[in-house]
Design a protein around this motif. Structure first.
Motif, short mmCIF file in Angstrom:
data_model
loop_
_atom_site.label_atom_id
_atom_site.label_comp_id
_atom_site.label_asym_id
_atom_site.label_seq_id
_atom_site.Cartn_x
_atom_site.Cartn_y
_atom_site.Cartn_z
N GLY A 57 29.19 -8.02 39.96
CA GLY A 57 28.18 -8.13 41.13
C GLY A 57 28.79 -8.13 42.54
N GLY A 58 28.48 -8.52 43.67
CA GLY A 58 28.89 -8.53 44.84
C GLY A 58 30.31 -8.92 44.80
N LEU A 59 30.50 -10.17 44.54
CA LEU A 59 31.93 -10.78 44.71
C LEU A 59 32.83 -9.94 43.72
CD1 LEU A 59 33.72 -12.88 45.42
CD2 LEU A 59 33.23 -14.36 43.55
N GLY A 60 32.41 -9.63 42.41
CA GLY A 60 33.36 -8.59 41.57
C GLY A 60 33.77 -7.19 42.43
N ARG A 61 32.84 -6.81 43.11
CA ARG A 61 33.04 -5.65 43.69
C ARG A 61 33.97 -5.63 44.67
NH1 ARG A 61 28.95 -1.65 42.61
NH2 ARG A 61 29.72 -0.17 44.59
N ALA A 62 33.85 -6.99 45.48
CA ALA A 62 34.70 -6.92 46.56
C ALA A 62 36.15 -7.39 46.25
CB ALA A 62 34.14 -8.03 47.42
N ASP A 116 47.98 -6.32 39.13
CA ASP A 116 47.17 -5.12 39.03
C ASP A 116 45.92 -5.35 38.44
OD1 ASP A 116 46.30 -2.64 39.03
OD2 ASP A 116 47.76 -1.75 37.56
N ILE A 117 44.76 -5.35 38.80
CA ILE A 117 43.67 -5.58 38.17
C ILE A 117 43.26 -4.19 37.41
CG2 ILE A 117 41.08 -6.44 38.30
CD1 ILE A 117 41.89 -8.19 40.30
N VAL A 118 43.45 -4.19 36.36
CA VAL A 118 43.50 -3.03 35.45
C VAL A 118 42.14 -2.43 35.17
CG1 VAL A 118 45.76 -3.08 34.50
CG2 VAL A 118 44.10 -4.33 33.30
N GLU A 119 41.18 -3.45 34.80
CA GLU A 119 39.76 -3.05 34.33
C GLU A 119 38.88 -4.31 34.54
OE1 GLU A 119 39.89 0.02 30.57
OE2 GLU A 119 39.33 -2.08 30.16
N ALA A 120 37.53 -3.82 34.79
CA ALA A 120 36.48 -4.85 35.03
C ALA A 120 35.53 -4.79 33.96
CB ALA A 120 35.86 -4.72 36.23
N TYR A 121 35.00 -5.76 33.38
CA TYR A 121 33.76 -5.82 32.41
C TYR A 121 32.37 -6.21 32.96
CZ TYR A 121 38.12 -5.10 30.09
OH TYR A 121 39.14 -4.41 29.72
N ASP A 122 31.41 -5.57 32.55
CA ASP A 122 30.12 -6.24 32.93
C ASP A 122 29.09 -6.00 31.98
OD1 ASP A 122 28.87 -7.12 35.95
OD2 ASP A 122 27.32 -6.34 34.41
N SER A 123 28.14 -7.03 31.70
CA SER A 123 27.07 -6.90 30.63
C SER A 123 25.95 -6.09 31.01
CB SER A 123 26.68 -8.26 30.31
OG SER A 123 26.05 -8.87 31.45
N ASP A 124 25.91 -5.53 32.23
CA ASP A 124 25.02 -4.77 32.51
C ASP A 124 25.30 -3.16 32.25
OD1 ASP A 124 23.16 -2.93 33.76
OD2 ASP A 124 23.39 -3.68 35.82
N PRO A 125 24.48 -2.43 31.38
CA PRO A 125 25.08 -1.22 30.77
C PRO A 125 25.15 -0.17 31.79
CG PRO A 125 23.05 -1.80 29.89
CD PRO A 125 23.46 -3.01 30.52
N LEU A 126 23.88 -0.37 32.86
CA LEU A 126 24.27 0.52 34.13
C LEU A 126 25.39 0.52 35.00
CD1 LEU A 126 20.44 0.00 35.48
CD2 LEU A 126 21.37 1.81 34.11
N ILE A 166 35.20 1.48 40.60
CA ILE A 166 35.04 0.87 42.10
C ILE A 166 36.54 0.52 42.46
CG2 ILE A 166 34.52 -1.36 43.23
CD1 ILE A 166 32.29 -1.87 41.32
N ALA A 167 36.82 1.52 43.87
CA ALA A 167 38.13 1.27 44.31
C ALA A 167 39.26 1.84 43.30
CB ALA A 167 38.51 0.13 44.75
N GLY A 168 38.77 2.91 42.21
CA GLY A 168 39.70 3.44 41.26
C GLY A 168 39.75 2.65 39.98
N LYS A 169 38.91 1.23 40.04
CA LYS A 169 39.15 0.67 38.88
C LYS A 169 37.96 1.00 38.00
CE LYS A 169 42.09 -1.91 41.04
NZ LYS A 169 43.54 -1.86 40.96
N LYS A 170 38.22 1.06 36.63
CA LYS A 170 37.08 1.36 35.80
C LYS A 170 36.19 0.02 35.62
CE LYS A 170 37.29 3.27 31.63
NZ LYS A 170 38.25 3.59 30.53
#
Lengths: 204, 204
Positions: free
Chosen positions: A91-96, A109-119, A125-129
């Motif tokens: 969400g907003g905070l995760g993106r930041a 190094d934050i290598v990847e992020a996960y979100d339950s929203d398929p969209l 974001i900033a080069g992170k998947k």
């Protein structure tokens, strides 16, 4: 890593490190615990005691060699060992947090992020998947992270915490305003931004 | 507000409040300090001592009336007095904070934000106006905020802090990884996200 340092001292080490990193020039080649204490508005005895944990030795009269003290603090805080982390909740905070450059100063190094929203899955974001929840196991196998950030809404946080623990995460920074249950061998710390501001508000 | 509560206890009150708010139903009409302690992984004596500061009285055998304890905590934390706050620095973190709905739970309203980038001035994020630095004085006169959030880069943070203090701000939550100098009558607390994760990383 198990060490004898109290957590409260450990939490102050980045404060010293930030301050020492902000200095430069020949006139700052040496710095005394007294000068550090004064700059940070802390007691000198406390500063000397905290810094002693890093095994960096101040010299009588001249104090610490600034670059040596920085190296000792960086070493103690593990800044030179690259550590993978994952983030859950874009969400907003995760993106930041994905865009924030400060983690690299600590070797994280934050290598990847996960979100339950398929969209959101498949974006960057900033080069992170940003990956779907289904890719979580693949990511854990690929990167073997031991650290994770939870940036999901409160109602989803315990479920995410359980998933992270099951996957072998040993340290969690939780931004959801809820107390998470985790096994004793997993370190969970919380940042509740609104509560922090409320506490300040009730102190002034 | 000056009270006798230690800051460390004050910081735990939102944790109790979050937990109590998360419960519902007739079976949670009463709650004991022991049950709260167990749910939060804390000591019962500590919980009882913390809650005693709010002057909410637990009853022998049954414990606290949950809704009364919530009301006492909300009252103590000033959740029912509307408090205006401003935010300076509308980068990724600033945007996320403007969109965050959690402040309202503590009666805090982020009324406006300021950014030195003229391209951002005049925009809105989550219904909050982003203003130019030139509008700062007008905003302070209009809203009389006592609380502020600093979300600018480290190099700009002290200048922003000085500006806020001069304008009458009494409490600052600072996200820039730098120790700010402020007069004694201004409360400054820091959240250094990267340092928090680094500390967790060096504990596991």
């Amino acid at each position: 890593m198990t060490r004898d340092i109290p957590e409260i001292s450990l939490q102050r080490l980045p404060v010293y490190l930030n301050y020492l990193r902000s200095l430069s020039g020949e006139e700052n080649k040496f710095i005394s615990s007294g000068a550090i204490a004064q700059a940070l508005g802390m007691g000198e005895v406390l500063v000397r005691k905290d810094l002693a944990y890093t095994s960096s030795a101040g010299r009588p009269k001249v104090g610490y060699v600034r670059t040596e003290l920085i190296a000792a603090l960086e070493d103690y805080l593990g800044c030179n060992e690259k550590k993978n982390a994952v983030l859950v909740g874009v969400g907003g905070l995760g993106r930041a947090l994905l865009s924030y450059g400060g983690f690299v100063n600590y070797g994280i190094d934050i290598v990847e992020a996960y979100d339950s929203d398929p969209l959101k899955a498949g974006t960057e974001i900033a080069g992170k998947k940003v990956c779907s929840a289904e890719e979580f196991e693949r990511g854990m196998a690929q990167y073997s992270p031991r650290l994770a950030i939870i940036a999901v809404p409160a109602r989803a946080a315990q479920g995410v915490c359980d998933m992270l623990v099951k996957a072998g995460i040993k340290g969690i920074l939780n931004f959801a305003p809820v107390q998470l249950k985790a096994p004793q061998n997993v370190t969970v710390r919380n940042i509740d931004v609104a509560a922090n501001l409320a506490v300040i508000g009730s102190m002034i």
